[in-house]
Design a protein around this motif. Structure first.
Motif, short mmCIF file in Angstrom:
data_model
loop_
_atom_site.label_atom_id
_atom_site.label_comp_id
_atom_site.label_asym_id
_atom_site.label_seq_id
_atom_site.Cartn_x
_atom_site.Cartn_y
_atom_site.Cartn_z
N ALA A 160 6.66 8.41 -6.04
CA ALA A 160 7.04 8.15 -4.64
C ALA A 160 7.88 6.88 -4.52
O ALA A 160 8.87 6.85 -3.78
N LEU A 161 7.52 5.85 -5.27
CA LEU A 161 8.23 4.56 -5.14
C LEU A 161 9.69 4.67 -5.58
O LEU A 161 10.52 3.85 -5.19
N ALA A 162 9.97 5.67 -6.40
CA ALA A 162 11.36 5.86 -6.86
C ALA A 162 12.15 6.76 -5.92
O ALA A 162 13.26 7.20 -6.26
N ILE A 176 -4.26 3.89 -2.64
CA ILE A 176 -3.61 3.25 -3.77
C ILE A 176 -2.74 2.12 -3.24
O ILE A 176 -1.79 2.36 -2.48
N GLY A 177 -3.09 0.89 -3.60
CA GLY A 177 -2.32 -0.27 -3.21
C GLY A 177 -2.01 -1.10 -4.44
O GLY A 177 -2.35 -0.71 -5.57
N TRP A 178 -1.34 -2.25 -4.23
CA TRP A 178 -1.07 -3.12 -5.37
C TRP A 178 -0.87 -4.55 -4.92
O TRP A 178 -0.54 -4.82 -3.75
N SER A 185 0.82 -1.21 0.00
CA SER A 185 0.00 0.00 0.00
C SER A 185 0.85 1.26 0.00
O SER A 185 1.76 1.40 0.83
N GLY A 186 0.55 2.17 -0.91
CA GLY A 186 1.22 3.46 -0.91
C GLY A 186 0.83 4.29 0.31
O GLY A 186 1.57 5.15 0.76
N GLY A 187 -0.35 4.02 0.85
CA GLY A 187 -0.83 4.76 2.02
C GLY A 187 0.15 4.66 3.17
O GLY A 187 0.48 5.66 3.82
#
Ligand code: PMP
Ligand code: GLN
Length: 385
Positions: free
Chosen positions: A276-278, A241-243, A229-231
């Motif tokens: 954000a993930l980068a 937003i999750g995955w 989860s990005g949260g």
């Protein structure tokens, strides 16, 4: 008139909604629901604003916008050495919650048995019930909440089809170690089980304890669906937003449900989470260090007040036993606490089948600013004996 289905019988309102409403009504400091009281990184927020202003406001592709799927794949490689194909092995979901719901509905049949770690995150129970599955809890017990390997082995029956894991673990804060993961993997392989692994707190482990995704163990990538989860990783819990990542067949089954629950997830927020993930390594180390210091502040303060404190290895949460302060029942304690001390916490009981074990335990969130934690501790002083 039939006004509700058997599928939701007894599920009630989530404890998080009940306790956050209580905090609002009473003006109490909310150490209940796990959400940070500071915003996520401003550059990430700016990315979302840019996406909103540049017309990225129509349906995203079902699996998620391509740059987020690529960013998730890059993240899995960068942190864990895992290779996932962004086109077929990544599914963007509306928070981890939808990932869990879709995975359980897409992978589990009525009557199937699913092994879960007790105490369990509340949506697992609800979704297993809605899927018609039978939950088989394996209990993590205080004080250290380790996985009892013999009990895990004994929980497998001919009807078991899946193991639903959560590490770092909400609510206990324990982090599964390599030997525990090895044992789970051996059982999953021997009995040909799917593993659904909820790793939303992957970037929140403390004291240099590593988070090890079970998909990295030999033979596990092909049978594990990992949910994140990005949260949680970027303090943007309201973005949802999750995955889910994993082998194509497991992702496809999860997508089979997701497409009819929400069709797709919020498009302008997805490129921002990709950005954000980068983030550089420094973002993740500073994030963890900040949370670790807040953990120490809250744990030390609760221990000084006289609670038995089970210091967590990860997550946003610390569990305490309330009996040293003369209380017995966590639900009763948490319902009175806003009036009595102006603080909200979460009773463990709602996460347990074993009511007696959960009864004296209370969970406190430390994803709050140091001055807020200090204020909560000052208010809790009235409980001191
Ligand atoms: N799993 C666990 C263990 C959680 O604590 C949470 C809490 N937010 C979730 C899933 C849900 O995550 P999301 O907000 O991304 O739906
Ligand atoms: N995961 C958060 C918690 O455990 C809450 C999320 C929710 O309210 N569903 O507090």
């Amino acid at each position: 008139m039939k006004t509700s289905s058997d599928r939701i019988a007894g599920l009630g309102t989530t404890i998080f909604a009940e306790m956050s409403a209580l905090a609002l009504r009473t003006g109490a400091v909310n150490l209940g629901q796990g959400f940070p009281d500071t915003d996520g990184p401003s550059d990430v927020v700016e990315h979302a604003v840019d996406a909103l202003r540049s017309g990225r406001n129509q349906y995203a592709p079902g699996f998620g916008v391509p740059e987020l799927r690529v960013a998730v794949a890059d993240h899995q490689r960068r942190f864990y050495g895992l290779e996932v194909d962004p086109d077929s092995e990544v599914l963007v979901t509306t928070g981890a919650t939808e990932g869990i719901a879709s995975a359980l509905l897409g992978l589990v049949d009525p009557g199937d048995e699913v092994i879960t770690l007790e105490p369990y995150y509340d949506s697992y129970v609800a979704m297993l019930q809605m899927a018609g599955a039978v939950r088989r809890p394996v209990t993590l017990r205080a004080p250290d909440f380790r996985l009892p390997l013999d009990e895990l082995r004994a929980a497998v029956t001919p009807r078991t089809t899946a193991i639903l894991l959560n590490s770092p673990h909400n609510p206990t804060g324990s982090v599964l170690r390599r030997d525990e993961l090895d044992a789970i993997a051996a059982i999953a392989i021997e009995h040909d089980l799917v593993v659904i692994s909820d790793e939303v707190y992957e970037h929140l482990t403390f004291d240099d304890i590593p988070h090890i995704p079970i998909a990295t163990l030999p033979g596990m990538a092909e049978r594990t669906l990992t949910i994140a989860s990005g949260g949680k990783s970027f303090s943007l819990t309201g973005w949802k937003i999750g995955w889910a990542t994993g082998p194509e067949r497991l992702v496809a089954a999860t997508m089979g449900v997701k497409q009819f629950l929400t069709y797709t997830s919020g498009s302008p927020l997805q490129p921002a989470i990709a950005h954000a993930l980068a983030a550089p390594d420094a973002y993740f180390t500073e994030f963890t260090a900040r949370l670790q210091s807040q953990r120490d502040q809250l744990c030390d303060g609760l221990a000084r007040l006289g609670f038995d404190v089970f210091v967590p290895e990860g997550t946003y949460f610390v569990t305490t036993d309330i009996r040293p302060l003369g209380f017995e029942d966590g639900i009763d304690f948490c319902r009175r606490l806003p009036e009595q001390a102006g603080v909200v916490a979460i009773p463990h009981q709602v996460f347990w089948d074993d009511n007696d074990a959960g009864r004296p335990l209370v969970r406190w969130a430390f994803c709050k600013r140091p001055e807020v934690i200090a204020e909560a501790l000052a208010r809790l002083d009235v409980l001191r004996r």
